[in-house]
Scaffold this motif. Structure first.
Motif, PDB file in Angstrom:
ATOM      1  N   GLN A 463       0.859  -1.180   0.000  1.00 19.65           N
ATOM      2  CA  GLN A 463       0.000   0.000   0.000  1.00 19.65           C
ATOM      3  C   GLN A 463       0.892   1.226   0.000  1.00 19.65           C
ATOM      4  O   GLN A 463       1.667   1.451   0.942  1.00 19.65           O
ATOM      5  N   GLN A 464       0.801   2.008  -1.080  1.00 19.14           N
ATOM      6  CA  GLN A 464       1.653   3.195  -1.272  1.00 19.14           C
ATOM      7  C   GLN A 464       3.127   2.785  -1.126  1.00 19.14           C
ATOM      8  O   GLN A 464       3.608   1.942  -1.881  1.00 19.14           O
ATOM      9  N   ASP A 465       3.833   3.340  -0.157  1.00 16.24           N
ATOM     10  CA  ASP A 465       5.261   3.029  -0.022  1.00 16.24           C
ATOM     11  C   ASP A 465       5.518   2.023   1.096  1.00 16.24           C
ATOM     12  O   ASP A 465       6.623   1.938   1.630  1.00 16.24           O
ATOM     13  N   GLN A 466       4.503   1.245   1.459  1.00 21.02           N
ATOM     14  CA  GLN A 466       4.663   0.266   2.525  1.00 21.02           C
ATOM     15  C   GLN A 466       4.474  -1.149   1.973  1.00 21.02           C
ATOM     16  O   GLN A 466       3.640  -1.391   1.111  1.00 21.02           O
ATOM     17  N   LEU A 467       5.287  -2.075   2.520  1.00 21.88           N
ATOM     18  CA  LEU A 467       5.214  -3.477   2.118  1.00 21.88           C
ATOM     19  C   LEU A 467       5.136  -4.337   3.377  1.00 21.88           C
ATOM     20  O   LEU A 467       5.922  -4.153   4.307  1.00 21.88           O
ATOM     21  N   ALA A 468       4.163  -5.259   3.404  1.00 24.92           N
ATOM     22  CA  ALA A 468       4.005  -6.151   4.546  1.00 24.92           C
ATOM     23  C   ALA A 468       4.067  -7.604   4.075  1.00 24.92           C
ATOM     24  O   ALA A 468       3.403  -7.972   3.112  1.00 24.92           O
ATOM     25  N   ILE A 469       4.883  -8.396   4.769  1.00 24.95           N
ATOM     26  CA  ILE A 469       4.907  -9.841   4.549  1.00 24.95           C
ATOM     27  C   ILE A 469       4.082 -10.466   5.666  1.00 24.95           C
ATOM     28  O   ILE A 469       4.410 -10.306   6.851  1.00 24.95           O
ATOM     29  N   VAL A 470       2.999 -11.171   5.299  1.00 26.62           N
ATOM     30  CA  VAL A 470       2.053 -11.730   6.265  1.00 26.62           C
ATOM     31  C   VAL A 470       2.189 -13.250   6.261  1.00 26.62           C
ATOM     32  O   VAL A 470       1.945 -13.900   5.244  1.00 26.62           O
ATOM     33  N   ILE A 471       2.545 -13.790   7.428  1.00 25.83           N
ATOM     34  CA  ILE A 471       2.678 -15.241   7.592  1.00 25.83           C
ATOM     35  C   ILE A 471       1.560 -15.715   8.518  1.00 25.83           C
ATOM     36  O   ILE A 471       1.302 -15.082   9.548  1.00 25.83           O
ATOM     37  N   TRP A 472       0.898 -16.807   8.139  1.00 33.18           N
ATOM     38  CA  TRP A 472      -0.168 -17.381   8.986  1.00 33.18           C
ATOM     39  C   TRP A 472       0.142 -18.845   9.260  1.00 33.18           C
ATOM     40  O   TRP A 472       0.481 -19.613   8.355  1.00 33.18           O
ATOM     41  N   LEU A 473       0.017 -19.233  10.539  1.00 35.38           N
ATOM     42  CA  LEU A 473       0.203 -20.626  10.948  1.00 35.38           C
ATOM     43  C   LEU A 473      -1.059 -21.102  11.642  1.00 35.38           C
ATOM     44  O   LEU A 473      -1.627 -20.376  12.468  1.00 35.38           O
ATOM     45  N   PRO A 474      -1.545 -22.328  11.332  1.00 34.15           N
ATOM     46  CA  PRO A 474      -2.798 -22.813  11.935  1.00 34.15           C
ATOM     47  C   PRO A 474      -2.599 -23.227  13.381  1.00 34.15           C
ATOM     48  O   PRO A 474      -1.495 -23.615  13.785  1.00 34.15           O
ATOM     49  N   PRO A 475      -3.665 -23.162  14.175  1.00 31.14           N
ATOM     50  CA  PRO A 475      -3.578 -23.638  15.567  1.00 31.14           C
ATOM     51  C   PRO A 475      -3.527 -25.162  15.603  1.00 31.14           C
ATOM     52  O   PRO A 475      -3.802 -25.840  14.622  1.00 31.14           O
ATOM     53  N   ILE A 476      -3.212 -25.700  16.760  1.00 31.89           N
ATOM     54  CA  ILE A 476      -3.059 -27.146  16.894  1.00 31.89           C
ATOM     55  C   ILE A 476      -4.356 -27.883  16.579  1.00 31.89           C
ATOM     56  O   ILE A 476      -4.347 -28.906  15.903  1.00 31.89           O
ATOM     57  N   GLU A 477      -5.498 -27.353  17.037  1.00 31.42           N
ATOM     58  CA  GLU A 477      -6.766 -28.070  16.797  1.00 31.42           C
ATOM     59  C   GLU A 477      -7.079 -28.166  15.320  1.00 31.42           C
ATOM     60  O   GLU A 477      -7.574 -29.181  14.836  1.00 31.42           O
ATOM     61  N   GLU A 478      -6.771 -27.132  14.529  1.00 31.64           N
ATOM     62  CA  GLU A 478      -6.997 -27.175  13.090  1.00 31.64           C
ATOM     63  C   GLU A 478      -6.033 -28.141  12.419  1.00 31.64           C
ATOM     64  O   GLU A 478      -6.339 -28.834  11.487  1.00 31.64           O
ATOM     65  N   GLU A 479      -4.822 -28.182  12.943  1.00 31.18           N
ATOM     66  CA  GLU A 479      -3.847 -29.130  12.436  1.00 31.18           C
ATOM     67  C   GLU A 479      -4.329 -30.548  12.648  1.00 31.18           C
ATOM     68  O   GLU A 479      -4.237 -31.422  11.784  1.00 31.18           O
ATOM     69  N   GLY A 480      -4.907 -30.786  13.856  1.00 27.85           N
ATOM     70  CA  GLY A 480      -5.410 -32.130  14.156  1.00 27.85           C
ATOM     71  C   GLY A 480      -6.649 -32.455  13.333  1.00 27.85           C
ATOM     72  O   GLY A 480      -6.801 -33.563  12.847  1.00 27.85           O
TER      73      GLY A 480
END
Length: 482
Positions: A463-480
């Motif tokens: 957005q404009q002059d800003q850059l964001a790297i977004v990382i998402w990790l699932p919770p344990i219950e979703e993993e299970g």
């Protein structure tokens, strides 16, 4: 209609239609025969009536009677036999009967006064009386020659008609089999051979039957193979480009190492120059080692059989530790870093590789942030979104789990570049890198592979002059549950 159902129906028709045709012919011929039989019956009875009066003469039923007049009445179509009351044959125009000379009394007196009709003849027998006693018995046999001829003709018609029906039915079945089965199979085989030779092919019509299902499956397989071929070709192209790029990236520091080593070997330098050259050689060696380590890790992560060993960590403790050193290191590099960690749940991670991911993402932020600029590094769950996050970035925080966000300013990139920046060797602004310190463009690609092994996602938002790297990790219950 499915081919299986069509074949069963065809088989049923093949069995039924000839029987129906035969029955129809039989019914029509039988009706014809009944009409003809009635006409023939009266015709033959008229003949019998004409000669009955002559045969009713008792004088004919003696041993020495004159039979010349009777012989004039007989022919190959009309036979007369005269019997004595005991069954002795006085006269017979049938040579076989005359040779026998005698017939049983029961046979002689059977079916008297009946005009018997059978397949080949009409037979009539009647006794002759004299003074109230039986003088003899006569038998008139009329051959049904015209009837037999008509029967043979009609039988020939029936057989010929049945053969014609069978041939027509066979031809229709062959035609339909060729249309429904043979032609589609040949077209499909031709398509398969052309595809196997990597020749151009055109889509085949898909019908709602087994051949259509097979054709659809083949075309889906063809699409998958074509996509795989393109993917392999692209991967091969990327590998070739990677080899060429890495060769260039390795050649530059290697040349420097050779030059400084040669200078140290043959030149006269002060102790200060000597230490400076050794420092440069060490720096270049570390760079080459890092480059080779990244290449080996990327190759390992791209293997579908390689799995990271994930362990359960407490979110608050682990993510505090994960982000703890970046403020000081960023300050030493000339940047202002602000880190926050607000994670409460437990997660399955590979600590070493997740550290590598954050290192790569933060290193990318250092590279493309103006000196003195600010970098925001945060780990949080959905209910704890940091205040500095822009609305465009915050709109992505909708899933349960932990988010790791690295946001920096001083660079503007397009949406297309946001997608491409995770490809191996991609660098969208080489001029912004510090000479001799930039990598080969493998860091974000490695990060993407590692996050994928965690069943998570990594995206770039701008957005404009800003850059964001977004990382998402699932919770344990979703993993299970997954």
């Amino acid at each position: 209609m499915k081919i299986k159902s069509w074949l069963l129906l065809t088989y049923l028709l093949i069995m039924i239609l000839p029987l129906l045709a035969l029955y129809g012919l039989y019914v029509s011929i039988n009706d014809y025969y009944q009409d003809k039989s009635l006409d023939e019956y009266f015709e033959k009875w008229a003949v019998v009536s004409d000669i009955k009066d002559y045969l009713d003469n008792p004088s004919l039923y003696t041993i020495n009677a004159n039979y010349k007049e009777i012989e004039k009445l007989t022919s190959d179509q009309l036979m007369i036999t005269l019997y004595s009351p005991n069954g002795k044959i006085y006269y017979s125009s049938n040579l076989i009967n005359s040779l026998n000379g005698f017939e049983s009394k029961s046979a002689v007196y059977k079916s008297l006064f009946e005009f018997k009709q059978n397949y080949e003849t009409f037979v009539y027998k009647e006794p002759v009386y004299e003074d109230g006693e039986i003088k003899g018995v006569y038998k008139i046999t009329l051959v049904r020659s015209e009837w037999l001829e008509q029967v043979n003709t009609k039988s020939l018609i029936v057989v010929t008609s049945l053969i014609v029906v069978m041939l027509l039915l066979y031809g229709a079945v062959v035609y339909m089999l060729n249309r429904r089965l043979n032609k589609p199979v040949k077209r499909l085989m031709k398509q398969m051979r052309a595809f196997a030779k990597d020749e151009a092919t055109s889509p085949l019509p898909v019908k709602k039957d087994e051949i259509g299902d097979l054709t659809e499956s083949f075309q889906l397989m063809q699409q998958e193979i074509t996509a795989t071929r393109k993917k392999l070709a692209l991967e091969q192209q990327q590998k070739e480009f990677m080899i060429a790029s890495l060769s260039h990236d390795l050649k530059t520091p290697l040349t420097s190492i050779q030059a400084y080593a040669e200078s140290l070997r043959h030149g006269n330098h002060t102790e200060r120059d000597h230490q400076e050259y050794l420092q440069i050689i060490q720096s270049k060696s570390d760079y080459m080692k890092q480059l080779l380590d990244d290449l080996m890790m990327l190759t390992l992560l791209q293997s579908p059989t390689y799995e990271l060993e994930l362990v359960k960590v407490e979110g608050e403790e682990f993510f505090d530790m994960l982000l703890g050193d970046y403020e000081q290191i960023s300050k030493e590099k000339g940047f202002e870093a602000k880190t926050t960690a607000n994670v409460e749940g437990s997660y399955l991670v590979n600590p070493k590789q997740l550290m590598r991911v954050v290192d790569n993402v933060v290193a990318n932020a250092w590279t493309y942030t103006n000196p003195g600029g600010a970098i925001y590094i945060s780990a949080f769950e959905t209910l704890n979104i940091p205040a500095w996050s822009t609305k465009r970035v915050a709109d992505n925080f909708t899933e349960k789990g932990v988010y790791i966000v690295v946001q920096n300013s001083g660079v503007t990139i397009s949406e297309q570049q946001c997608e491409q920046m995770f490809e191996p060797l991609y660098q969208f602004d080489v001029s912004r890198s510090h000479i001799g310190e930039r990598g080969a463009g493998l860091g974000l690609s490695i990060a993407k592979q590692i996050i994928a092994k965690h069943n998570g996602t990594i995206k770039a938002k701008t957005q404009q002059d800003q850059l964001a790297i977004v990382i998402w990790l699932p919770p344990i219950e979703e993993e299970g549950n997954g």
